[in-house]
Design a protein around this motif. Structure first.
Motif, PDB file in Angstrom:
ATOM      1  N   ASP A   1    -121.557  75.751 -15.781  1.00 35.24           N
ATOM      2  CA  ASP A   1    -121.325  77.178 -15.969  1.00 35.24           C
ATOM      3  C   ASP A   1    -120.663  77.407 -17.332  1.00 35.24           C
ATOM      4  OD1 ASP A   1    -118.587  76.662 -15.737  1.00 35.24           O
ATOM      5  OD2 ASP A   1    -118.390  77.559 -13.745  1.00 35.24           O
ATOM      6  N   LYS A   2    -120.273  78.645 -17.624  1.00 29.90           N
ATOM      7  CA  LYS A   2    -119.741  78.953 -18.953  1.00 29.90           C
ATOM      8  C   LYS A   2    -118.434  78.233 -19.256  1.00 29.90           C
ATOM      9  CE  LYS A   2    -117.374  83.163 -17.415  1.00 29.90           C
ATOM     10  NZ  LYS A   2    -117.275  84.635 -17.598  1.00 29.90           N
TER      11      LYS A   2
ATOM     12  N   GLY B   1    -123.944  79.574 -19.479  1.00 32.65           N
ATOM     13  CA  GLY B   1    -124.004  78.247 -18.899  1.00 32.65           C
ATOM     14  C   GLY B   1    -124.788  77.306 -19.796  1.00 32.65           C
TER      15      GLY B   1
ATOM     16  N   TYR C   1    -134.665  80.451 -20.517  1.00 33.69           N
ATOM     17  CA  TYR C   1    -133.271  80.721 -20.151  1.00 33.69           C
ATOM     18  C   TYR C   1    -132.338  81.019 -21.313  1.00 33.69           C
ATOM     19  CZ  TYR C   1    -134.401  79.780 -15.351  1.00 33.69           C
ATOM     20  OH  TYR C   1    -134.943  79.877 -14.094  1.00 33.69           O
TER      21      TYR C   1
ATOM     22  N   ILE D   1    -129.819  77.772 -11.137  1.00 32.84           N
ATOM     23  CA  ILE D   1    -129.443  78.827 -12.084  1.00 32.84           C
ATOM     24  C   ILE D   1    -129.454  80.186 -11.384  1.00 32.84           C
ATOM     25  CG2 ILE D   1    -130.134  80.049 -14.183  1.00 32.84           C
ATOM     26  CD1 ILE D   1    -131.257  77.361 -15.200  1.00 32.84           C
TER      27      ILE D   1
ATOM     28  N   TYR E   1    -128.373  80.913 -20.995  1.00 31.99           N
ATOM     29  CA  TYR E   1    -128.230  79.507 -20.619  1.00 31.99           C
ATOM     30  C   TYR E   1    -128.832  78.637 -21.721  1.00 31.99           C
ATOM     31  CZ  TYR E   1    -126.823  81.118 -16.040  1.00 31.99           C
ATOM     32  OH  TYR E   1    -126.144  81.733 -15.014  1.00 31.99           O
TER      33      TYR E   1
END
Length: 201
Positions: A146-147, A56, A83, A176, A88
Protein backbone atom coordinates in the motif's frame (compact mmCIF):
# COMPACT_ATOMS: atom_id res chain seq x y z
CA UNK A 1 32.60 -30.53 33.49
CA UNK A 2 29.50 -28.44 34.10
CA UNK A 3 31.49 -25.27 33.43
CA UNK A 4 32.76 -26.69 30.12
CA UNK A 5 29.23 -27.67 29.06
CA UNK A 6 27.91 -24.24 29.99
CA UNK A 7 30.70 -22.56 28.05
CA UNK A 8 29.91 -24.66 24.95
CA UNK A 9 26.21 -23.86 25.29
CA UNK A 10 26.91 -20.12 25.48
CA UNK A 11 29.18 -20.26 22.43
CA UNK A 12 26.53 -22.21 20.49
CA UNK A 13 23.81 -19.68 21.34
CA UNK A 14 26.08 -16.82 20.30
CA UNK A 15 26.96 -18.52 17.01
CA UNK A 16 23.41 -19.32 15.99
CA UNK A 17 22.14 -15.91 17.10
CA UNK A 18 24.78 -14.21 14.99
CA UNK A 19 23.86 -16.38 12.03
CA UNK A 20 20.16 -15.62 12.42
CA UNK A 21 20.80 -11.88 12.48
CA UNK A 22 22.44 -12.12 9.06
CA UNK A 23 19.61 -14.08 7.46
CA UNK A 24 16.71 -11.84 6.41
CA UNK A 25 13.26 -13.01 7.47
CA UNK A 26 10.89 -13.14 4.47
CA UNK A 27 8.11 -10.59 4.55
CA UNK A 28 4.72 -11.57 5.84
CA UNK A 29 1.43 -9.82 5.25
CA UNK A 30 1.36 -6.67 7.36
CA UNK A 31 5.13 -6.12 7.38
CA UNK A 32 6.56 -2.81 6.20
CA UNK A 33 8.73 -3.29 3.13
CA UNK A 34 12.12 -1.67 2.80
CA UNK A 35 12.61 0.93 0.13
CA UNK A 36 15.49 0.66 -2.31
CA UNK A 37 17.43 2.75 -4.80
CA UNK A 38 18.21 0.66 -7.85
CA UNK A 39 19.44 1.36 -11.36
CA UNK A 40 17.04 0.91 -14.23
CA UNK A 41 17.76 0.08 -17.85
CA UNK A 42 17.52 3.79 -18.66
CA UNK A 43 20.54 4.46 -16.43
CA UNK A 44 18.50 6.30 -13.79
CA UNK A 45 18.08 5.35 -10.14
CA UNK A 46 14.60 4.58 -8.83
CA UNK A 47 13.04 4.17 -5.41
CA UNK A 48 9.52 4.10 -4.03
CA UNK A 49 10.24 7.42 -2.33
CA UNK A 50 10.28 9.00 -5.81
CA UNK A 51 6.52 8.48 -6.07
CA UNK A 52 5.12 10.77 -3.41
CA UNK A 53 1.49 10.45 -4.51
CA UNK A 54 1.42 6.71 -5.12
CA UNK A 55 -1.53 4.76 -3.74
CA UNK A 56 0.53 1.60 -3.75
CA UNK A 57 3.35 -0.34 -5.35
CA UNK A 58 3.49 -3.51 -7.41
CA UNK A 59 6.97 -4.96 -6.91
CA UNK A 60 7.68 -7.75 -9.38
CA UNK A 61 10.84 -9.82 -9.18
CA UNK A 62 11.41 -11.06 -12.72
CA UNK A 63 14.18 -11.56 -15.28
CA UNK A 64 15.10 -12.09 -18.92
CA UNK A 65 15.87 -15.78 -19.28
CA UNK A 66 13.22 -17.61 -17.26
CA UNK A 67 10.48 -19.20 -19.43
CA UNK A 68 7.88 -18.38 -16.77
CA UNK A 69 8.98 -14.74 -16.65
CA UNK A 70 8.83 -14.53 -20.46
CA UNK A 71 5.25 -15.81 -20.47
CA UNK A 72 4.29 -13.03 -18.07
CA UNK A 73 6.15 -10.15 -19.77
CA UNK A 74 3.16 -8.85 -21.72
CA UNK A 75 0.86 -9.24 -18.73
CA UNK A 76 3.29 -7.34 -16.50
CA UNK A 77 3.51 -4.59 -19.11
CA UNK A 78 -0.28 -4.39 -19.33
CA UNK A 79 -0.54 -4.18 -15.53
CA UNK A 80 1.91 -1.29 -15.43
CA UNK A 81 -0.07 0.61 -18.07
CA UNK A 82 -3.43 -0.12 -16.45
CA UNK A 83 -2.60 0.73 -12.86
CA UNK A 84 -0.20 3.66 -13.11
CA UNK A 85 -3.06 6.08 -13.92
CA UNK A 86 -4.84 4.69 -10.84
CA UNK A 87 -1.84 5.46 -8.65
CA UNK A 88 -0.24 2.01 -8.40
CA UNK A 89 3.39 2.04 -9.53
CA UNK A 90 4.90 -1.15 -10.94
CA UNK A 91 8.62 -1.62 -10.39
CA UNK A 92 10.25 -4.74 -11.82
CA UNK A 93 13.48 -6.01 -10.25
CA UNK A 94 15.86 -8.52 -11.79
CA UNK A 95 17.31 -10.41 -8.78
CA UNK A 96 19.59 -12.80 -10.66
CA UNK A 97 23.38 -12.70 -10.49
CA UNK A 98 24.69 -11.92 -14.00
CA UNK A 99 27.64 -14.28 -13.61
CA UNK A 100 25.41 -17.16 -12.61
CA UNK A 101 23.01 -16.32 -15.45
CA UNK A 102 24.65 -14.21 -18.22
CA UNK A 103 21.33 -13.78 -20.04
CA UNK A 104 20.27 -11.56 -17.15
CA UNK A 105 23.16 -9.09 -17.27
CA UNK A 106 22.48 -5.36 -17.43
CA UNK A 107 23.09 -4.99 -21.17
CA UNK A 108 20.74 -7.89 -21.91
CA UNK A 109 18.12 -6.26 -19.68
CA UNK A 110 18.41 -3.06 -21.72
CA UNK A 111 17.92 -4.98 -24.97
CA UNK A 112 14.92 -6.88 -23.61
CA UNK A 113 13.26 -3.75 -22.25
CA UNK A 114 13.59 -2.06 -25.65
CA UNK A 115 12.34 -5.09 -27.58
CA UNK A 116 9.26 -5.41 -25.38
CA UNK A 117 8.72 -1.67 -24.90
CA UNK A 118 8.50 -2.02 -21.14
CA UNK A 119 6.27 0.65 -19.61
CA UNK A 120 7.90 0.35 -16.19
CA UNK A 121 11.34 0.75 -14.63
CA UNK A 122 13.28 -2.49 -15.05
CA UNK A 123 15.73 -2.47 -12.17
CA UNK A 124 18.82 -4.51 -11.39
CA UNK A 125 19.38 -5.85 -7.87
CA UNK A 126 23.14 -5.28 -7.88
CA UNK A 127 24.81 -7.40 -5.23
CA UNK A 128 21.53 -9.26 -4.69
CA UNK A 129 20.71 -7.22 -1.60
CA UNK A 130 17.01 -6.53 -2.09
CA UNK A 131 15.37 -9.82 -3.02
CA UNK A 132 16.42 -11.57 0.24
CA UNK A 133 14.87 -8.75 2.24
CA UNK A 134 11.57 -9.31 0.48
CA UNK A 135 11.83 -13.08 0.58
CA UNK A 136 11.40 -13.48 -3.17
CA UNK A 137 12.20 -17.01 -4.32
CA UNK A 138 10.95 -17.15 -7.91
CA UNK A 139 10.79 -15.17 -11.12
CA UNK A 140 8.16 -13.89 -11.32
CA UNK A 141 7.25 -13.20 -7.65
CA UNK A 142 4.91 -10.33 -6.79
CA UNK A 143 4.60 -8.13 -3.69
CA UNK A 144 1.72 -5.66 -3.49
CA UNK A 145 2.30 -2.79 -1.08
CA UNK A 146 0.00 0.00 0.00
CA UNK A 147 1.06 3.67 0.01
CA UNK A 148 2.80 3.16 3.37
CA UNK A 149 4.76 0.20 1.94
CA UNK A 150 2.79 -2.28 4.05
CA UNK A 151 2.74 -5.71 2.40
CA UNK A 152 -0.81 -6.61 1.39
CA UNK A 153 -0.36 -9.48 -1.07
CA UNK A 154 2.46 -11.89 -1.93
CA UNK A 155 2.58 -14.51 -4.66
CA UNK A 156 1.55 -15.11 -8.26
CA UNK A 157 0.03 -12.67 -10.73
CA UNK A 158 -2.75 -15.06 -11.70
CA UNK A 159 -3.62 -18.76 -11.89
CA UNK A 160 -2.48 -19.59 -15.43
CA UNK A 161 1.17 -19.31 -16.43
CA UNK A 162 0.66 -20.61 -19.94
CA UNK A 163 -2.31 -18.62 -21.17
CA UNK A 164 -3.48 -15.14 -20.26
CA UNK A 165 -6.72 -15.85 -22.13
CA UNK A 166 -7.50 -18.80 -19.84
CA UNK A 167 -6.89 -17.06 -16.52
CA UNK A 168 -9.72 -17.66 -14.05
CA UNK A 169 -8.28 -15.95 -10.97
CA UNK A 170 -6.46 -12.63 -11.32
CA UNK A 171 -4.86 -12.72 -7.88
CA UNK A 172 -2.94 -9.46 -8.15
CA UNK A 173 -5.74 -7.46 -9.75
CA UNK A 174 -8.23 -8.80 -7.22
CA UNK A 175 -5.87 -7.77 -4.44
CA UNK A 176 -5.64 -4.23 -5.83
CA UNK A 177 -9.44 -4.07 -6.12
CA UNK A 178 -9.70 -5.09 -2.46
CA UNK A 179 -7.37 -2.25 -1.43
CA UNK A 180 -9.42 0.17 -3.48
CA UNK A 181 -12.48 -0.91 -1.52
CA UNK A 182 -10.71 -0.57 1.82
CA UNK A 183 -10.53 -4.31 2.35
CA UNK A 184 -7.76 -6.86 2.79
CA UNK A 185 -7.06 -9.06 -0.23
CA UNK A 186 -8.38 -12.61 -0.22
CA UNK A 187 -6.31 -14.61 -0.70
CA UNK A 188 -3.46 -12.61 0.80
CA UNK A 189 -0.85 -15.10 -0.37
CA UNK A 190 -0.55 -17.55 -3.24
CA UNK A 191 2.27 -19.78 -4.44
CA UNK A 192 4.65 -18.05 -6.83
CA UNK A 193 5.31 -20.24 -9.87
CA UNK A 194 8.56 -19.64 -11.74
CA UNK A 195 12.31 -20.17 -11.92
CA UNK A 196 14.52 -20.14 -8.87
CA UNK A 197 16.63 -17.03 -8.33
CA UNK A 198 20.17 -17.51 -9.59
CA UNK A 199 23.03 -16.79 -7.18
CA UNK A 200 26.80 -17.17 -7.27
CA UNK A 201 27.97 -20.64 -6.36
Amino acid sequence: MKKVSLFIAVIAVFFFSSFAVNVPVPYKIGDKATDFKLKSVDGKMYSMADYKNAKGFIIVFTCNHCPFAKKYEDRINDLAKKYKPQGYILLAINPNDPIAQPDDNYEAMQVRAKEKAFAFPYLVDEGQKIYPQYGATKTPHVFLLDKNRIVKYIGAIDDNVDSAADVKEKYLENAIAALENGKNPSPETTKAIGCSIKTKK
